[in-house]
Design a protein around this motif. Structure first.
Motif, PDB file in Angstrom:
ATOM      1  N   ARG A  85       0.837  -1.215   0.000  1.00 39.78           N
ATOM      2  CA  ARG A  85       0.000   0.000   0.000  1.00 39.78           C
ATOM      3  C   ARG A  85       0.867   1.258   0.000  1.00 39.78           C
ATOM      4  N   LEU A  86       1.886   1.263   0.830  1.00 43.68           N
ATOM      5  CA  LEU A  86       2.768   2.423   0.923  1.00 43.68           C
ATOM      6  C   LEU A  86       3.529   2.630  -0.380  1.00 43.68           C
ATOM      7  N   ALA A  87       3.861   1.539  -1.048  1.00 49.16           N
ATOM      8  CA  ALA A  87       4.547   1.657  -2.337  1.00 49.16           C
ATOM      9  C   ALA A  87       3.611   2.266  -3.381  1.00 49.16           C
ATOM     10  N   ARG A  88       2.336   1.863  -3.364  1.00 48.99           N
ATOM     11  CA  ARG A  88       1.366   2.455  -4.295  1.00 48.99           C
ATOM     12  C   ARG A  88       1.184   3.945  -4.041  1.00 48.99           C
ATOM     13  N   ASP A  89       1.358   4.347  -2.780  1.00 47.79           N
ATOM     14  CA  ASP A  89       1.234   5.761  -2.422  1.00 47.79           C
ATOM     15  C   ASP A  89       2.548   6.520  -2.570  1.00 47.79           C
ATOM     16  N   HIS A  90       3.584   5.841  -3.100  1.00 43.25           N
ATOM     17  CA  HIS A  90       4.900   6.451  -3.354  1.00 43.25           C
ATOM     18  C   HIS A  90       5.601   6.880  -2.059  1.00 43.25           C
ATOM     19  N   VAL A  91       5.230   6.272  -0.956  1.00 49.36           N
ATOM     20  CA  VAL A  91       5.879   6.556   0.322  1.00 49.36           C
ATOM     21  C   VAL A  91       7.051   5.611   0.529  1.00 49.36           C
ATOM     22  N   VAL A  92       6.955   4.418  -0.038  1.00 51.26           N
ATOM     23  CA  VAL A  92       7.974   3.372   0.116  1.00 51.26           C
ATOM     24  C   VAL A  92       8.368   2.862  -1.262  1.00 51.26           C
ATOM     25  N   GLU A  93       9.626   2.483  -1.382  1.00 49.97           N
ATOM     26  CA  GLU A  93      10.100   1.814  -2.596  1.00 49.97           C
ATOM     27  C   GLU A  93      10.373   0.357  -2.260  1.00 49.97           C
ATOM     28  N   LEU A  94       9.853  -0.554  -3.078  1.00 52.30           N
ATOM     29  CA  LEU A  94      10.108  -1.980  -2.909  1.00 52.30           C
ATOM     30  C   LEU A  94      11.190  -2.383  -3.895  1.00 52.30           C
ATOM     31  N   ARG A  95      12.351  -2.712  -3.363  1.00 52.48           N
ATOM     32  CA  ARG A  95      13.495  -3.020  -4.212  1.00 52.48           C
ATOM     33  C   ARG A  95      13.698  -4.525  -4.269  1.00 52.48           C
ATOM     34  N   PRO A  96      13.712  -5.108  -5.468  1.00 57.31           N
ATOM     35  CA  PRO A  96      13.868  -6.559  -5.590  1.00 57.31           C
ATOM     36  C   PRO A  96      15.119  -7.062  -4.872  1.00 57.31           C
ATOM     37  N   ASN A  97      14.918  -8.082  -4.042  1.00 58.67           N
ATOM     38  CA  ASN A  97      16.002  -8.742  -3.303  1.00 58.67           C
ATOM     39  C   ASN A  97      16.698  -7.834  -2.301  1.00 58.67           C
ATOM     40  N   ARG A  98      16.178  -6.614  -2.087  1.00 59.25           N
ATOM     41  CA  ARG A  98      16.818  -5.706  -1.129  1.00 59.25           C
ATOM     42  C   ARG A  98      15.821  -5.164  -0.102  1.00 59.25           C
ATOM     43  N   GLY A  99      14.553  -5.517  -0.241  1.00 60.23           N
ATOM     44  CA  GLY A  99      13.559  -5.107   0.736  1.00 60.23           C
ATOM     45  C   GLY A  99      13.025  -3.703   0.489  1.00 60.23           C
ATOM     46  N   ALA A 100      12.297  -3.204   1.474  1.00 63.09           N
ATOM     47  CA  ALA A 100      11.619  -1.912   1.359  1.00 63.09           C
ATOM     48  C   ALA A 100      12.427  -0.811   2.032  1.00 63.09           C
ATOM     49  N   VAL A 101      12.376   0.382   1.434  1.00 64.02           N
ATOM     50  CA  VAL A 101      12.980   1.572   2.042  1.00 64.02           C
ATOM     51  C   VAL A 101      12.010   2.725   1.872  1.00 64.02           C
ATOM     52  N   VAL A 102      12.108   3.712   2.753  1.00 65.92           N
ATOM     53  CA  VAL A 102      11.342   4.932   2.562  1.00 65.92           C
ATOM     54  C   VAL A 102      11.815   5.583   1.268  1.00 65.92           C
ATOM     55  N   ALA A 103      10.872   6.013   0.441  1.00 63.00           N
ATOM     56  CA  ALA A 103      11.188   6.497  -0.900  1.00 63.00           C
ATOM     57  C   ALA A 103      12.160   7.670  -0.872  1.00 63.00           C
ATOM     58  N   VAL A 104      13.039   7.681  -1.852  1.00 61.17           N
ATOM     59  CA  VAL A 104      14.031   8.752  -1.994  1.00 61.17           C
ATOM     60  C   VAL A 104      13.771   9.470  -3.318  1.00 61.17           C
ATOM     61  N   PRO A 105      13.084  10.593  -3.300  1.00 57.32           N
ATOM     62  CA  PRO A 105      12.856  11.322  -4.553  1.00 57.32           C
ATOM     63  C   PRO A 105      14.152  11.946  -5.056  1.00 57.32           C
ATOM     64  N   THR A 106      14.324  11.952  -6.356  1.00 62.09           N
ATOM     65  CA  THR A 106      15.526  12.541  -6.941  1.00 62.09           C
ATOM     66  C   THR A 106      15.340  14.053  -7.085  1.00 62.09           C
ATOM     67  N   PRO A 107      16.430  14.803  -7.149  1.00 66.10           N
ATOM     68  CA  PRO A 107      16.306  16.253  -7.342  1.00 66.10           C
ATOM     69  C   PRO A 107      15.494  16.627  -8.581  1.00 66.10           C
TER      70      PRO A 107
END
Length: 258
Positions: A85-107
């Motif tokens: 759900r958080l990934a759909r809301d762009h709050v979290v990024e789900l990275r294959p084989n590396r788990g979830a992290v809080v999203a990091v927007p680029t400049p």
């Protein structure tokens, strides 16, 4: 007394207690289990989301499933649903084989993000002018007082949370659920940007600017209110510096569970 009389006088056996069909019992138990699971899912979702909006959970923070299960006392499948759900809301990024992290927007995303937010809020303000009631304005004034108190007495995290909430409350008053949903998503992504790039000690949103927007809306000065909101958001974007910071707090601390 004859045998026949004794037989007729004997107490009648009571009927057996009704037994609920196994399927009915199972269905009700399943419904209770689903309700509890939904409550638990919403609790974990809101804890992570509010920690991001309140700038306690910093972008790039790892969110290990096992750690979340232990902290909240829930199962892995529930945590996985929350992260999706958080990934759909762009709050979290789900990275294959590396788990979830809080999203990091680029400049590069910052300009487009604020451009979209200005367009949304420019559509919301006239609808608030059209639909807001006297009770709605009273609610906004109470919120502004809370903002002012937090600005003077609370930490930046609480201040940031209230500042973001001001904008989502305006979206609610537009009476347009789609605009409200889009703005909530955009505000949460802006909070991520602010969490990374805004220098510590700066206001996420200026309280006086919020109050000015409400004054204009309540007076029915729609065009002026739209211009004031646009300038407010441009000022917010201008205060962002492309600088990251390292945080050493534990996940429990950032989630407010320690």
């Amino acid at each position: 007394m004859t045998a026949a009389t004794r037989k007729s006088a004997a107490p009648r056996p009571r009927g057996r207690p009704k037994v609920r069909p196994a399927r009915l019992v199972s269905a009700r138990a399943a419904a209770r289990g689903d309700e509890q699971a939904n409550d638990g899912e919403e609790r974990v979702y809101q804890a992570v989301l509010q920690s991001v909006l309140g700038q306690r959970l910093k972008p790039g923070t790892k969110l290990p499933e096992a750690a979340l299960c232990e902290l909240f006392g829930v199962g892995r499948s529930l945590v996985q649903r929350v992260l999706q759900r958080l990934a759909r809301d762009h709050v979290v990024e789900l990275r294959p084989n590396r788990g979830a992290v809080v999203a990091v927007p680029t400049p590069e995303e910052v300009g487009k993000l604020f451009e979209a937010r200005r367009a949304l809020e420019a559509a919301i303000v006239p609808l608030v002018v059209l639909h807001a009631t006297r009770a709605d304005y009273a609610m906004l004034r109470r919120h502004l007082r809370q903002e002012h108190q937090a600005m003077r007495r609370s930490g930046q995290a609480q201040w940031a949370l209230l500042a973001s909430a001001f904008h989502t409350k305006l979206a609610e008053l537009s009476r347009n659920p789609l605009l409200q949903r889009y703005l909530m998503e955009t505000v949460s992504r802006c909070a991520l940007v602010v969490a990374i790039y805004q220098p510590p000690g700066n206001a996420t949103c200026e309280h006086d600017e919020h109050a000015h927007v409400v004054d204009l809306i309540e007076r029915g000065e729609t065009a002026a209110a739209v211009r004031a909101m646009d300038q407010h958001l441009r000022d917010l974007e201008a205060h962002i510096n492309i600088v990251t910071e390292t945080v050493s707090a534990s996940l429990a601390d950032m989630l407010g569970l320690a």
